[in-house]
Design a protein around this motif. Structure first.
Motif, PDB file in Angstrom:
ATOM      1  N   ARG A 147       3.802   7.686 -11.245  1.00 41.42           N
ATOM      2  CA  ARG A 147       4.389   6.796 -11.795  1.00 41.42           C
ATOM      3  C   ARG A 147       5.496   7.075 -11.149  1.00 41.42           C
ATOM      4  O   ARG A 147       6.162   5.773 -11.834  1.00 41.42           O
ATOM      5  N   ALA A 148       6.170   7.520 -10.561  1.00 39.46           N
ATOM      6  CA  ALA A 148       7.255   7.880 -10.298  1.00 39.46           C
ATOM      7  C   ALA A 148       7.467   6.966  -8.831  1.00 39.46           C
ATOM      8  O   ALA A 148       8.270   6.614  -8.255  1.00 39.46           O
ATOM      9  N   VAL A 149       5.935   7.145  -8.431  1.00 37.89           N
ATOM     10  CA  VAL A 149       6.478   6.535  -6.684  1.00 37.89           C
ATOM     11  C   VAL A 149       6.451   4.854  -7.478  1.00 37.89           C
ATOM     12  O   VAL A 149       6.756   3.854  -6.646  1.00 37.89           O
ATOM     13  N   ARG A 150       5.975   4.752  -7.948  1.00 35.56           N
ATOM     14  CA  ARG A 150       5.058   2.831  -8.504  1.00 35.56           C
ATOM     15  C   ARG A 150       7.199   2.524  -8.499  1.00 35.56           C
ATOM     16  O   ARG A 150       7.255   1.153  -8.934  1.00 35.56           O
ATOM     17  N   GLU A 151       7.848   3.427  -9.806  1.00 35.01           N
ATOM     18  CA  GLU A 151       8.555   3.154 -10.432  1.00 35.01           C
ATOM     19  C   GLU A 151       9.869   2.938  -9.550  1.00 35.01           C
ATOM     20  O   GLU A 151      10.983   2.323  -9.417  1.00 35.01           O
ATOM     21  N   ASN A 152      10.048   3.624  -8.509  1.00 36.48           N
ATOM     22  CA  ASN A 152      10.771   3.147  -7.027  1.00 36.48           C
ATOM     23  C   ASN A 152      10.821   1.981  -6.318  1.00 36.48           C
ATOM     24  O   ASN A 152      10.695   1.636  -5.231  1.00 36.48           O
ATOM     25  N   ALA A 153       9.529   0.800  -7.186  1.00 39.66           N
ATOM     26  CA  ALA A 153       9.004  -0.133  -6.318  1.00 39.66           C
ATOM     27  C   ALA A 153       8.614  -0.303  -4.742  1.00 39.66           C
ATOM     28  O   ALA A 153       8.741  -0.592  -4.091  1.00 39.66           O
ATOM     29  N   ARG A 154       7.537   1.629  -4.633  1.00 34.90           N
ATOM     30  CA  ARG A 154       6.913   1.809  -3.883  1.00 34.90           C
ATOM     31  C   ARG A 154       5.126   1.363  -3.840  1.00 34.90           C
ATOM     32  O   ARG A 154       4.774   1.136  -4.607  1.00 34.90           O
ATOM     33  N   ASP A 155       4.939   0.355  -2.719  1.00 36.26           N
ATOM     34  CA  ASP A 155       3.963  -0.495  -3.308  1.00 36.26           C
ATOM     35  C   ASP A 155       2.867   0.631  -2.151  1.00 36.26           C
ATOM     36  O   ASP A 155       1.448   0.060  -1.749  1.00 36.26           O
ATOM     37  N   ILE A 156       3.096   1.670  -1.759  1.00 33.29           N
ATOM     38  CA  ILE A 156       2.413   2.282  -1.348  1.00 33.29           C
ATOM     39  C   ILE A 156       1.074   2.971  -1.959  1.00 33.29           C
ATOM     40  O   ILE A 156       0.788   2.811  -2.465  1.00 33.29           O
ATOM     41  N   PRO A 157      -0.047   2.812  -0.774  1.00 35.95           N
ATOM     42  CA  PRO A 157      -1.690   2.482  -1.258  1.00 35.95           C
ATOM     43  C   PRO A 157      -1.070   3.891  -1.896  1.00 35.95           C
ATOM     44  O   PRO A 157      -1.251   5.224  -1.536  1.00 35.95           O
ATOM     45  N   PHE A 158      -1.917   4.328  -3.232  1.00 33.19           N
ATOM     46  CA  PHE A 158      -2.441   5.656  -3.595  1.00 33.19           C
ATOM     47  C   PHE A 158      -3.351   5.520  -3.884  1.00 33.19           C
ATOM     48  O   PHE A 158      -3.802   5.010  -4.741  1.00 33.19           O
ATOM     49  N   ILE A 159      -4.179   6.523  -3.279  1.00 31.74           N
ATOM     50  CA  ILE A 159      -5.560   7.724  -4.549  1.00 31.74           C
ATOM     51  C   ILE A 159      -5.385   8.874  -4.964  1.00 31.74           C
ATOM     52  O   ILE A 159      -5.095   9.350  -4.917  1.00 31.74           O
ATOM     53  N   LEU A 160      -6.100   8.872  -6.162  1.00 32.43           N
ATOM     54  CA  LEU A 160      -6.056  10.368  -6.793  1.00 32.43           C
ATOM     55  C   LEU A 160      -7.062  10.874  -6.805  1.00 32.43           C
ATOM     56  O   LEU A 160      -8.239  10.591  -6.581  1.00 32.43           O
ATOM     57  N   PHE A 161      -7.245  12.367  -5.731  1.00 32.81           N
ATOM     58  CA  PHE A 161      -8.540  12.610  -5.746  1.00 32.81           C
ATOM     59  C   PHE A 161      -8.376  14.187  -6.078  1.00 32.81           C
ATOM     60  O   PHE A 161      -7.152  15.140  -5.627  1.00 32.81           O
ATOM     61  N   THR A 162      -9.012  14.276  -7.576  1.00 37.70           N
ATOM     62  CA  THR A 162      -9.021  15.187  -8.026  1.00 37.70           C
ATOM     63  C   THR A 162     -10.232  15.739  -8.950  1.00 37.70           C
ATOM     64  O   THR A 162     -11.586  15.186  -8.428  1.00 37.70           O
TER      65      THR A 162
END
Length: 369
Positions: A66-81
């Motif tokens: 959410r913090a990444v997206r709130e800063n208008a970053r559209d970087i591909p994000f993969i949750l690996f858990t």
């Protein structure tokens, strides 16, 4: 080379992921064990993708996302858990994660799958950015056009509305972009109705009937019409041209229409027509048989006196060329005295006597059998 930021609070897993991903030669991987450290880094903007664990101290993977997206970053994000609870998956998807992968099993297989998902996510982002760039260039080109121009997609949504059409209609692009249901007809006719552009998708007679005349040139439609409500009720004569928009495969994906204000031209044509009519009235009033031609030799005047002399009515002679005006006098197409205006050295001058010239006016006599 794809640059990846790998965030996991377990240093061993960070190193293992870095080892597996970089072994293919397609990735460079930086690692960190804290999401807050990643967010504080100025380098975060430079990565092609982010891979993050879910359960981490201080800030978990969803909060990090959410913090990444709130800063208008559209970087591909993969949750690996290792966490596979349904609510985490839903939160990841709602938060804008590109993929959700669960840890466990054979490390080689799971990191191969992770590498595959990273590639897909990066390719999607590149394609999305390329599309945005293309749309931006298209919008820049449309805005640069001097003619009022708009475009619609196959569903009829307005996808372009340039500055010139803003000025013509008084409707800013922000109010019309994305609208459909023939809303683009409102500024011109005060109602939602098809315009010339709609003929691109359906060459329907009911649309053609809305225009005095519609010409088709290959895949383009052309027309003119007077619209009284434009420019605050001053009205304007408009010239339209509409054509399809194609994708790379040649499929029609939209349509574009350009509109030119030809009011000045129409007024000039009207003034010229009035002037020509006055000239014709003067010529018809002359007692002497009189004709006139333009530079191309086309008959533009044939008065009543010459009708009486030759027996040829103006209706049969006006617009004719190729020396047809000589036939009533000589029985053949040929040069006559009139042609000396354009070719003063023509041998036809030998057929005339009492020749005189005063400035740009010439006179002579001849006899006809």
């Amino acid at each position: 080379m794809i640059s990846v930021l790998y965030v996991d609070d377990e240093p061993d897993l960070c190193e293992l992921g870095k080892l597996f991903l970089e072994r293919s030669g397609d990735f460079t991987v930086d690692t960190t064990t804290a999401a807050r450290t990643a967010l504080a880094s100025e380098k975060i903007e430079t990565y092609d993708a982010i891979v993050s664990d879910y359960q981490m101290p201080e800030m978990d993977g969803i909060e990090f996302l959410r913090a990444v997206r709130e800063n208008a970053r559209d970087i591909p994000f993969i949750l690996f858990t290792g966490r596979g609870r349904e609510e985490i998956v839903i939160a990841a998807i709602n938060g804008g994660a590109d993929f959700y992968l669960q840890k466990g099993g054979d490390p080689t297989a799971q990191f191969a799958e992770l590498a595959h998902k990273i590639r897909i996510a990066v390719e999607r982002r590149q394609a999305k950015n390329a599309l945005k760039d293309s749309e931006h260039r298209f919008a820049d080109i449309i805005n640069f056009l001097p003619d009022a121009t708009f475009a619609i997609d196959r569903a009829g949504h307005v996808i372009a509305w340039n500055r010139a059409i803003e000025e013509m209609t008084g409707v800013p692009a922000t109010e019309i972009l994305g609208k459909s249901d023939h809303e683009y007809g409102l500024p011109f006719y005060g109602e939602k109705r098809p315009l010339l552009i709609d003929l691109v998708f359906s060459d329907a007679e009911e649309i053609r009937k809305k225009y005095p005349i519609v010409r088709k040139n290959e895949d383009k439609f052309i027309s003119e019409i007077y619209i009284p409500r434009l420019y605050g009720g001053k009205g304007a004569y408009l010239w339209f041209i509409a054509s399809p928009l194609y994708d790379a495969q040649g499929t029609v994906v939209g349509a574009i229409e350009s509109i030119r204000d030809i009011t000045d031209r129409k007024h000039a044509e009207g003034a010229l027509s009035e002037s020509e009519q006055r000239l014709n009235d003067i010529i018809n009033f002359l007692p002497d048989a009189t004709l006139a031609v333009d530079r191309s030799g086309r008959v533009i005047a044939w008065n009543r006196a010459i009708e009486e002399m030759t027996g040829v009515p103006a209706a049969e002679m006006l617009g004719k060329n190729d020396h047809e005006y000589a036939i009533p006098f000589y029985g053949a197409r040929r040069r006559i005295f009139l042609d000396l205006i354009f070719t003063p050295d023509d041998p036809v001058i030998e057929e005339y006597s009492q020749f005189s010239k005063e400035k740009d006016t010439i006179s002579a006599e001849t006899s006809l059998a």
